[in-house]
Design a protein around this motif. Structure first.
Motif, short mmCIF file in Angstrom:
data_model
loop_
_atom_site.label_atom_id
_atom_site.label_comp_id
_atom_site.label_asym_id
_atom_site.label_seq_id
_atom_site.Cartn_x
_atom_site.Cartn_y
_atom_site.Cartn_z
N UNK A 176 17.78 -17.06 -45.36
CA UNK A 176 16.41 -16.70 -45.74
C UNK A 176 15.53 -16.46 -44.53
N UNK A 177 15.67 -17.29 -43.51
CA UNK A 177 14.83 -17.14 -42.33
C UNK A 177 15.05 -15.80 -41.66
N UNK A 178 16.31 -15.39 -41.57
CA UNK A 178 16.63 -14.11 -40.94
C UNK A 178 16.07 -12.95 -41.75
N UNK A 179 16.28 -13.00 -43.07
CA UNK A 179 15.78 -11.92 -43.94
C UNK A 179 14.25 -11.89 -43.95
N UNK A 180 13.63 -13.06 -43.95
CA UNK A 180 12.18 -13.11 -43.99
C UNK A 180 11.57 -12.52 -42.71
N UNK A 181 12.10 -12.90 -41.57
CA UNK A 181 11.61 -12.35 -40.30
C UNK A 181 11.86 -10.84 -40.25
N UNK A 182 12.99 -10.43 -40.74
CA UNK A 182 13.33 -9.00 -40.75
C UNK A 182 12.34 -8.20 -41.59
N UNK A 183 11.98 -8.73 -42.75
CA UNK A 183 11.03 -8.02 -43.61
C UNK A 183 9.62 -8.07 -43.03
N UNK A 184 9.26 -9.16 -42.38
CA UNK A 184 7.93 -9.24 -41.78
C UNK A 184 7.75 -8.23 -40.65
N UNK A 185 8.82 -7.91 -39.98
CA UNK A 185 8.74 -6.97 -38.86
C UNK A 185 8.70 -5.52 -39.30
N UNK A 186 8.93 -5.26 -40.57
CA UNK A 186 8.94 -3.88 -41.04
C UNK A 186 7.53 -3.32 -41.09
N UNK A 187 7.42 -2.02 -40.83
CA UNK A 187 6.11 -1.38 -40.77
C UNK A 187 5.39 -1.44 -42.12
N UNK A 188 6.10 -1.30 -43.22
CA UNK A 188 5.44 -1.29 -44.53
C UNK A 188 4.82 -2.64 -44.83
N UNK A 189 5.43 -3.75 -44.37
CA UNK A 189 4.84 -5.07 -44.56
C UNK A 189 3.56 -5.21 -43.76
N UNK A 190 3.58 -4.75 -42.54
CA UNK A 190 2.39 -4.85 -41.69
C UNK A 190 1.25 -3.99 -42.21
N UNK A 191 1.57 -2.80 -42.72
CA UNK A 191 0.53 -1.93 -43.28
C UNK A 191 -0.05 -2.56 -44.54
N UNK A 192 0.81 -3.15 -45.37
CA UNK A 192 0.33 -3.79 -46.60
C UNK A 192 -0.65 -4.92 -46.29
N UNK A 193 -0.33 -5.72 -45.29
CA UNK A 193 -1.23 -6.81 -44.90
C UNK A 193 -2.55 -6.26 -44.36
N UNK A 194 -2.49 -5.20 -43.59
CA UNK A 194 -3.72 -4.60 -43.06
C UNK A 194 -4.59 -4.06 -44.19
N UNK A 195 -3.97 -3.46 -45.20
CA UNK A 195 -4.74 -2.96 -46.35
C UNK A 195 -5.44 -4.11 -47.07
N UNK A 196 -4.72 -5.21 -47.28
CA UNK A 196 -5.30 -6.37 -47.95
C UNK A 196 -6.46 -6.95 -47.14
N UNK A 197 -6.32 -6.96 -45.82
CA UNK A 197 -7.39 -7.49 -44.98
C UNK A 197 -8.59 -6.54 -44.91
#
Length: 297
Positions: A32-53
């Motif tokens: 889980x830790x590996x998959x979670x870090x991998x998904x957090x580093x993806x551009x779509x995750x970062x853009x989603x967080x920026x939109x929410x903020x």
């Protein structure tokens, strides 16, 4: 044990005597830790967080530049009370985002998770490690739901902070039953957030089902979003009574009952039960389909 793709591992395995099984534990693959870090580093995750903020700040600036909303003839609504304090501002942002933005974000996290591996042609290599299929789905779904619930929690918390800075920290005012105390405001907001997360399970489960069925992430995300749009349209047709009560989005805004002087749980309980049934059916189909699917992509 080093991953099988690391240099030198295959040579060491080849040195074992013939017939000796490799020192391999399927239960330790795709942690889980590996998959979670991998998904957090993806551009779509970062853009989603920026939109929410960015959304609460944009809405707050719009209210500041546009002035105080005019009260409707039939009494105040959430938009009319949005500038009365941080709690009401957070409730309005939640109301505005529930219908589409949060749906898209949940569909993005849950619909992209397996389909993206197929589109990158890496899914068959994950299974060849070998990662057990049930474990792969469980790990993928766990991380996707964690990210989905994370953004759904981040939005009201951040909106509360932004609203407090822009409009003060006054307790929430209900459109139908007066004001609440500070602690009561947070309690009611917590009920709203938990209920919205529960309703999002329908979108998450359908997006996940589509994710294991197609090789294109856009198809999985778009298909889950389309379900919500069609369901909302059908829900407006009163001639469909009483059948529209079984639509997956019929009880989406039942959390407004938490803003009464006394919380009314009836529709929220019905909505939660319906969401759990839909989610269970979609996830069961996803598991059965993936277990029997020939992974060629």
């Amino acid at each position: 044990m080093s991953a099988p793709t690391f240099r030198g591992v295959h040579q060491r395995l080849a040195q074992k005597p013939p017939g000796t099984p490799p020192d391999f534990r399927p239960g330790r693959t795709l942690r889980l830790r590996v998959e979670f870090v991998r998904q957090l580093r993806r551009r779509r995750t970062q853009i989603a967080v920026l939109v929410v903020l960015a959304l609460p700040i944009i809405v707050a600036l719009a209210f500041k530049l546009g002035g105080t909303p005019d009260q409707g003839r039939d009494g105040p609504t959430l938009v009319d009370l949005a500038t009365t304090g941080g709690s009401n501002f957070a409730l309005f942002v939640e109301f505005a985002a529930t219908g589409f933005l949060l749906v898209v974000l949940v569909a993005l996290f849950c619909g992209d998770t397996v389909a993206s591996e197929a589109s990158w042609a890496s899914l068959r290599y994950l299974l060849a490690i070998p990662v057990p299929r049930a474990r792969l789905l469980r790990q993928k779904l766990t991380v996707a739901l964690a990210l989905s619930f994370g953004v759904q929690l981040l939005l009201p918390v951040w909106a509360l902070a932004v609203g407090t800075v822009f409009f003060g920290g006054a307790p929430a005012k209900s459109p139908v039953s007066g004001s609440f105390t500070g602690s009561e405001s947070l309690w009611r907001l917590g009920i709203v957030v938990v209920y919205v997360c529960g309703q999002s399970l329908v979108v998450a489960a359908l997006a996940f089902l589509l994710s294991v069925s197609v090789d294109n992430p856009l198809g999985a995300v778009g298909g889950a979003t389309l379900l919500v749009v069609v369901s909302n349209i059908l829900d407006q047709i009163t001639a469909l009574d009483p059948y529209r009560r079984y639509l997956p989005t019929h009880f989406n805004y039942s959390w407004l009952d938490a803003l009464n002087q006394k919380v009314v749980w009836d529709d929220m309980m019905r909505g939660t039960g319906l969401a759990l049934i839909y989610a269970a059916v979609f996830l069961a189909i996803a598991w059965l389909r993936f277990e029997r699917k020939d992974i060629t992509s």
